[in-house]
Design an enzyme around this catalytic site. Structure first.
Site, PDB file in Angstrom:
ATOM      1  N   GLU A 175       0.822  -1.223   0.000  1.00 35.29           N
ATOM      2  CA  GLU A 175       0.000   0.000   0.000  1.00 35.29           C
ATOM      3  C   GLU A 175       0.853   1.269   0.000  1.00 35.29           C
ATOM      4  OE1 GLU A 175      -2.745   0.284   3.297  1.00 35.29           O
ATOM      5  OE2 GLU A 175      -3.649   2.100   2.536  1.00 35.29           O
ATOM      6  N   LYS A 217      -2.338  -1.956  -3.307  1.00 33.45           N
ATOM      7  CA  LYS A 217      -3.414  -1.137  -2.721  1.00 33.45           C
ATOM      8  C   LYS A 217      -3.043   0.342  -2.860  1.00 33.45           C
ATOM      9  CE  LYS A 217      -5.970  -0.348   1.562  1.00 33.45           C
ATOM     10  NZ  LYS A 217      -6.659  -1.008   2.673  1.00 33.45           N
TER      11      LYS A 217
HETATM   12  P1  13P Z   1      -9.092   4.184   3.969  1.00 39.04           P
HETATM   13  O1  13P Z   1      -9.949   3.482   2.944  1.00 39.04           O
HETATM   14  O2  13P Z   1      -9.877   4.798   5.077  1.00 39.04           O
HETATM   15  O3  13P Z   1      -8.111   5.103   3.332  1.00 39.04           O
HETATM   16  O4  13P Z   1      -8.250   3.058   4.709  1.00 39.04           O
HETATM   17  C1  13P Z   1      -7.654   2.059   3.986  1.00 39.04           C
HETATM   18  C2  13P Z   1      -6.484   1.580   4.715  1.00 39.04           C
HETATM   19  O5  13P Z   1      -6.293   0.382   4.848  1.00 39.04           O
HETATM   20  C3  13P Z   1      -5.506   2.549   5.235  1.00 39.04           C
HETATM   21  O6  13P Z   1      -4.295   1.921   5.485  1.00 39.04           O
END
Ligand code: 13P
Length: 330
Positions: A175, A217
């Site tokens: 991510e 992500k």
């Molecule tokens: P949000 O969808 O609230 O951005 O959170 C996703 C997430 O896993 C943040 O690390």
């Protein structure tokens, strides 16, 4: 490695997404307090059980990301969370980074920590029943940021984490989040996101990470929250898919974070993405865009538990429909 590929494919099953319920104890406690709920371990547990046991959740959700506290807690009937969600047809995931900390040498920028004892923690989480993991790197757009130092340090940490996960048999959710904070326009977000992804891809390659066994992500490419003009779903989808096209077809899939977008807008943007043909599936791994409305509906009141679940399912179904659009069109 084959195991990671199979798990990643199951996580990206057509029309399904991933629920991010992995807020740290501090963040979750703040959100509970904001909703006038006492921030105790039991209330955090109860809230996560309420979300995970929403009837029919597995129709649209393949996996739920938890934090360390929840993964080691149990449903009210005594079944540990990983096994309880497994019985509901949902894979358990675990956030393994220890947060974005001030990065020495880089004024105001962060490095996501958690590598030191990572192999031992991954082995423990696998034993507890986790099938996948998550690590979030954060980049802030400013006049001088993100710097090359922040991009390269965080990309390297993401790759080290991903390689360690695959070695432990856990699918890494990778991510890299370019934050919405700021007044920049969509084009700036696109360029920064592209630069970050290029660095992440290079580091993953250097450490021989199998792209068919990871889930990317990313943030959607979107203007800053202080920018005057709101981009249309078509503009967001076009810019986002343009950046993502540099990822090889081998990638298991892309599951977007919501990043603080209004929940309906996040769904509209995901819907618009599906009109573009891509070699990997596109789905959601939203946190706030799924759970914030549910938390407000519940407000810690046991009599409103089913309201919280219904509100969650409402958002989950809308996003599941968006994620399944392309498969349905085929
Ligand atoms: P949000 O969808 O609230 O951005 O959170 C996703 C997430 O896993 C943040 O690390």
């Amino acid at each position: 490695m084959t195991n990671c590929r199979q798990i990643a494919a199951a996580m990206m099953a057509p029309g399904k997404g991933i629920l991010a319920a992995d807020e740290s104890i501090a963040t979750m406690s703040k959100r509970l307090k904001d909703n006038r709920v006492e921030p105790t371990a039991e209330n955090r547990r109860y809230y996560r059980e309420m979300l995970a046991s929403a009837p029919g959740l597995s129709d649209d959700i393949s996996g739920i990301i938890f934090c360390d506290e929840t993964l080691k807690q149990s449903f009210s009937d005594g079944t540990p969370f990983p096994q309880a969600v497994g019985e509901l047809g949902i894979l358990a995931g675990i956030k393994v980074d220890t947060g974005a900390k001030a990065c020495p040498g880089l004024d105001g920028e962060t490095i996501t920590e958690g590598l030191d004892d990572l192999p031992a923690r991954l082995a423990e989480y696998a034993k507890l029943g986790a099938a996948f993991a998550k690590w979030r790197a954060v980049f802030t757009i400013g006049s001088e940021t993100p710097t090359q130092g922040a991009i390269r340090s965080n990309a390297n940490a993401l790759a080290r984490y991903a390689a360690a996960c695959q070695q432990a048999g856990l699918v890494p959710i990778v991510e890299p989040e370019v934050l919405m904070d700021g007044s920049h326009n969509l084009a700036v977000c696109r360029d920064v996101t592209e630069e970050v992804h290029t660095a992440v891809r290079a580091e993953l390659g250097l450490l021989n990470v199998d792209l068919a066994g990871i889930i990317l992500k990313p943030n959607m490419v979107i203007e800053g929250d202080g920018h005057g003009r709101v981009s249309s779903p078509e503009e967001v989808a076009e810019a986002t898919v343009t950046v993502l096209r540099s990822w090889p077809g081998a990638l298991a899939g892309v599951a977007f974070l919501s990043g603080g977008q209004d929940p309906e807008r996040a769904t509209d943007n995901l819907t618009a993405m599906q009109r573009h043909s891509t070699p990997w599936p596109l789905t959601f791994s939203f946190g706030r865009a799924l759970v914030s409305p549910a938390l407000s509906a519940w407000q810690g009141d046991p009599d409103r538990r089913s309201d919280g679940q219904a509100t969650l399912l409402n958002r989950v179904k809308a996003n599941g429909a968006a994620a399944g659009l392309r498969a349905a069109l085929r």
